[in-house]
Design an enzyme around this catalytic site. Structure first.
Site, mmCIF file in Angstrom:
data_model
loop_
_atom_site.group_PDB
_atom_site.id
_atom_site.type_symbol
_atom_site.label_atom_id
_atom_site.label_comp_id
_atom_site.label_asym_id
_atom_site.label_seq_id
_atom_site.Cartn_x
_atom_site.Cartn_y
_atom_site.Cartn_z
ATOM 1 N N SER A 114 32.675 33.155 54.466
ATOM 2 C CA SER A 114 34.015 33.281 55.056
ATOM 3 C C SER A 114 33.922 33.346 56.575
ATOM 4 O O SER A 114 34.699 32.698 57.277
ATOM 5 C CB SER A 114 34.699 34.555 54.569
ATOM 6 N N HIS A 135 33.815 25.638 53.626
ATOM 7 C CA HIS A 135 34.673 26.810 53.426
ATOM 8 C C HIS A 135 35.807 26.445 52.484
ATOM 9 O O HIS A 135 36.801 25.846 52.889
ATOM 10 C CB HIS A 135 35.210 27.314 54.774
ATOM 11 N N GLU A 147 37.086 23.266 54.429
ATOM 12 C CA GLU A 147 36.647 23.006 55.798
ATOM 13 C C GLU A 147 35.142 22.702 55.763
ATOM 14 O O GLU A 147 34.374 23.455 55.155
ATOM 15 C CB GLU A 147 36.938 24.224 56.676
ATOM 16 N N ASN A 186 41.281 30.198 59.265
ATOM 17 C CA ASN A 186 41.390 31.638 59.494
ATOM 18 C C ASN A 186 41.719 31.973 60.942
ATOM 19 O O ASN A 186 42.323 33.010 61.216
ATOM 20 C CB ASN A 186 40.116 32.359 59.035
HETATM 21 P P1 NAD Z 1 32.161 37.479 44.200
HETATM 22 O O1 NAD Z 1 31.726 38.898 44.418
HETATM 23 O O2 NAD Z 1 33.295 37.204 43.279
HETATM 24 O O3 NAD Z 1 30.912 36.617 43.682
HETATM 25 C C1 NAD Z 1 29.633 36.722 44.228
HETATM 26 C C2 NAD Z 1 28.642 36.398 43.127
HETATM 27 O O4 NAD Z 1 27.343 36.383 43.703
HETATM 28 C C3 NAD Z 1 28.621 37.455 41.997
HETATM 29 O O5 NAD Z 1 28.751 36.806 40.743
HETATM 30 C C4 NAD Z 1 27.249 38.094 42.127
HETATM 31 O O6 NAD Z 1 26.691 38.476 40.882
HETATM 32 C C5 NAD Z 1 26.462 36.972 42.765
HETATM 33 N N1 NAD Z 1 25.242 37.393 43.454
HETATM 34 C C6 NAD Z 1 24.885 38.631 43.862
HETATM 35 N N2 NAD Z 1 23.650 38.593 44.423
HETATM 36 C C7 NAD Z 1 23.259 37.290 44.378
HETATM 37 C C8 NAD Z 1 22.075 36.602 44.753
HETATM 38 N N3 NAD Z 1 21.059 37.244 45.347
HETATM 39 N N4 NAD Z 1 21.992 35.272 44.538
HETATM 40 C C9 NAD Z 1 23.010 34.607 43.954
HETATM 41 N N5 NAD Z 1 24.149 35.202 43.550
HETATM 42 C C10 NAD Z 1 24.270 36.528 43.761
HETATM 43 O O7 NAD Z 1 32.439 36.895 45.668
HETATM 44 P P2 NAD Z 1 33.338 35.612 46.044
HETATM 45 O O8 NAD Z 1 34.709 36.069 46.386
HETATM 46 O O9 NAD Z 1 33.112 34.539 45.050
HETATM 47 O O10 NAD Z 1 32.653 35.218 47.441
HETATM 48 C C11 NAD Z 1 31.464 34.444 47.512
HETATM 49 C C12 NAD Z 1 31.352 33.881 48.926
HETATM 50 O O11 NAD Z 1 32.517 33.091 49.222
HETATM 51 C C13 NAD Z 1 31.291 34.941 50.016
HETATM 52 O O12 NAD Z 1 30.467 34.499 51.058
HETATM 53 C C14 NAD Z 1 32.735 35.045 50.478
HETATM 54 O O13 NAD Z 1 32.855 35.567 51.788
HETATM 55 C C15 NAD Z 1 33.149 33.588 50.390
HETATM 56 N N6 NAD Z 1 34.601 33.321 50.302
HETATM 57 C C16 NAD Z 1 35.394 34.119 49.545
HETATM 58 C C17 NAD Z 1 36.760 33.867 49.469
HETATM 59 C C18 NAD Z 1 37.670 34.736 48.642
HETATM 60 O O14 NAD Z 1 38.896 34.694 48.844
HETATM 61 N N7 NAD Z 1 37.144 35.505 47.698
HETATM 62 C C19 NAD Z 1 37.308 32.760 50.149
HETATM 63 C C20 NAD Z 1 36.458 31.926 50.888
HETATM 64 C C21 NAD Z 1 35.102 32.224 50.956
#
Ligand code: NAD
Length: 304
Positions: A114, A135, A147, A186
Site C-alpha cells: 500500500s 497496487h 497502479e 492514495n
Molecule cells: P491480509 O492480512 O488479509 O493477508 C495477508 C496474508 O499474508 C495472510 O493470509 C497471511 O497469512 C499471509 N502471510 C503472513 N506471513 C506471510 C509470509 N511470510 N509469506 C507469505 N504470506 C504471508 O492482508 P491484505 O489486506 O491482503 O494485504 C496484503 C498486502 O496488500 C499488504 O501489503 C497491504 O498493505 C496491501 N494492500 C491492501 C489493501 C486493502 O485494502 N486491504 C489494498 C491495497 C493493498
C-alpha cells in the site's frame, strides 16, 4: 493471449482477489501462504466472491487455482509473481530474496504494497529491471484500477508486459512513472481526506455534512468524470480563477491532523470500535458495507 503461470504470495483479502482475477482470465495460479488457515479457506472465499460477481462457472475458475504451502513448489515455473503478504518492509524484502532464485530471469516480480516504496522492497534483488509495484485496490476483483509502479531500475519490457497482462485480465492498469509515496490514487484520496478532517476540526461543518456534500455533489460525477476532465469541462480559466481565491485557505499542514490523532488516542477507531468521526452501531456499519458492495456491482453493469 499468452498463458502465464502466476504465483500469488499471501492468501488474504488481496491475495484471494488477485488469484481470482488471474484464474478467471485463463491463467494458472499457485497461491502460497505459510499459514494453513489462510490456505484452507482460500477456495471457499474465491467461490463466494465469484458468486457475488455472478460468475456462472466457478468450478472452471477454481480448477486453475492451486493451493501451495511450500514456496519453492509454488514458485516453480512462475512467469509473474504478485506479492500480497503483510505490510512489513523486512518481510517483503526477505520474501523477494527467497523468491528470486526460485524463478527464471524473465519472471516479473510485483509487490502489492500500500505505502512501502517499491524501491525499498526491491533494492536487494539481483535483476531489478523485472521488479515493479502493482497496487490493486480492495476488493481487487471489483475495483478495476491497478497502479503499475516503476522504480528507477524497472525496464520498459516489464512495464509493458505487466500493463498488457492486466488489461487482458479485464483490469484498468495505469502507469506510475516514479515511485512516490501513495502512488496516484492514495495521494488524491488523502488530499481530500486532509481537507475533510480540517473542515470538521475548524468547526465549519459536521462530519456528516462533509460526507453529504461529497456524496450529493461531485461524488456523483467522479466515477465518470475525472478532476482534470472536469477542469476542462468548466474551463481552465475558471479553474485558475477559483484557485486564486481558494487555494491559500485550504489545509496545508504537512503532518496528520491533531483532531485525527486525538480520535485514535481515545480509541475512537471508527466502525470497528463503534465510534470514529461519528458513532456507529454494528447494524449501521453493516448497512454501509452492503451499500458499497451493491454500488460497486451495479456500477459494473452501468459502465459496461
Ligand atoms: P491480509 O492480512 O488479509 O493477508 C495477508 C496474508 O499474508 C495472510 O493470509 C497471511 O497469512 C499471509 N502471510 C503472513 N506471513 C506471510 C509470509 N511470510 N509469506 C507469505 N504470506 C504471508 O492482508 P491484505 O489486506 O491482503 O494485504 C496484503 C498486502 O496488500 C499488504 O501489503 C497491504 O498493505 C496491501 N494492500 C491492501 C489493501 C486493502 O485494502 N486491504 C489494498 C491495497 C493493498
Amino acid at each position: 493471449m499468452a498463458q502465464e503461470r502466476i504465483l500469488v504470495v499471501g492468501a488474504g483479502l488481496m491475495g484471494h482477489g488477485i488469484a481470482l482475477v488471474c484464474a478467471r482470465a485463463g491463467h494458472s495460479v499457485a497461491v502460497y501462504d505459510p499459514f494453513a488457515a489462510a490456505l484452507e479457506t482460500l477456495r471457499d472465499r474465491i467461490r463466494a466472491s465469484l458468486a457475488l460477481m455472478g460468475e456462472d462457472n466457478p468450478d472452471a475458475v477454481l480448477e486453475r487455482v492451486a493451493v501451495r504451502p511450500e514456496l519453492a513448489e509454488a514458485a516453480s515455473g512462475a512467469t509473474i509473481v504478485f506479492e500480497a503478504a503483510p505490510e512489513k518492509p523486512d518481510l517483503k524484502q526477505a520474501l523477494f530474496a527467497e523468491i528470486e532464485p526460485l524463478v527464471g530471469p524473465d519472471c516479473i516480480l510485483a509487490s502489492n504494497t500500500s505505502v512501502i516504496p517499491i524501491t525499498t522492497i526491491m533494492a536487494g534483488l539481483r535483476r531489478k529491471e523485472r521488479a515493479l509495484g502493482t497496487h490493486w485496490w480492495n476488493p481487487p476483483h471489483q475495483i478495476p484500477l491497478v497502479e503499475v509502479i516503476r522504480t528507477e531500475w524497472t525496464g520498459e519490457n516489464a512495464m509493458g508486459r505487466m500493463t498488457g497482462f492486466l488489461a487482458q485480465a479485464g483490469k484498468t492498469p495505469v502507469r506510475v512513472e516514479k515511485d512516490v509515496p501513495g502512488f496516484i490514487g492514495n495521494r488524491l484520496q488523502h488530499a481530500l481526506w486532509r481537507e475533510a478532517i480540517s473542515l470538521v476540526e475548524n468547526g465549519i461543518c459536521s462530519a456528516e455534512a462533509v460526507d453529504t456534500v461529497v456524496k450529493s455533489s461531485f461524488g456523483r460525477r467522479l466515477a465518470v468524470l475525472g478532476p482534470l476532465e472536469n477542469a476542462d469541462l468548466v474551463g481552465t480559466d475558471l479553474t485558475l480563477d477559483i484557485h486564486n481565491q481558494v487555494l491559500h485557505d485550504l489545509e496545508q499542514r504537512p503532518g496528520p491532523s491533531p483532531y485525527l490523532e486525538k480520535l485514535v488516542a481515545e480509541g475512537h477507531l471508527g466502525m470497528k470500535s463503534g465510534e470514529g468521526f461519528t458513532k456507529w452501531t454494528p447494524e449501521e456499519a453493516d448497512t454501509v458495507r452492503k451499500r458499497v458492495g451493491t454500488h460497486l456491482r451495479r456500477l459494473e453493469t452501468i459502465l459496461e
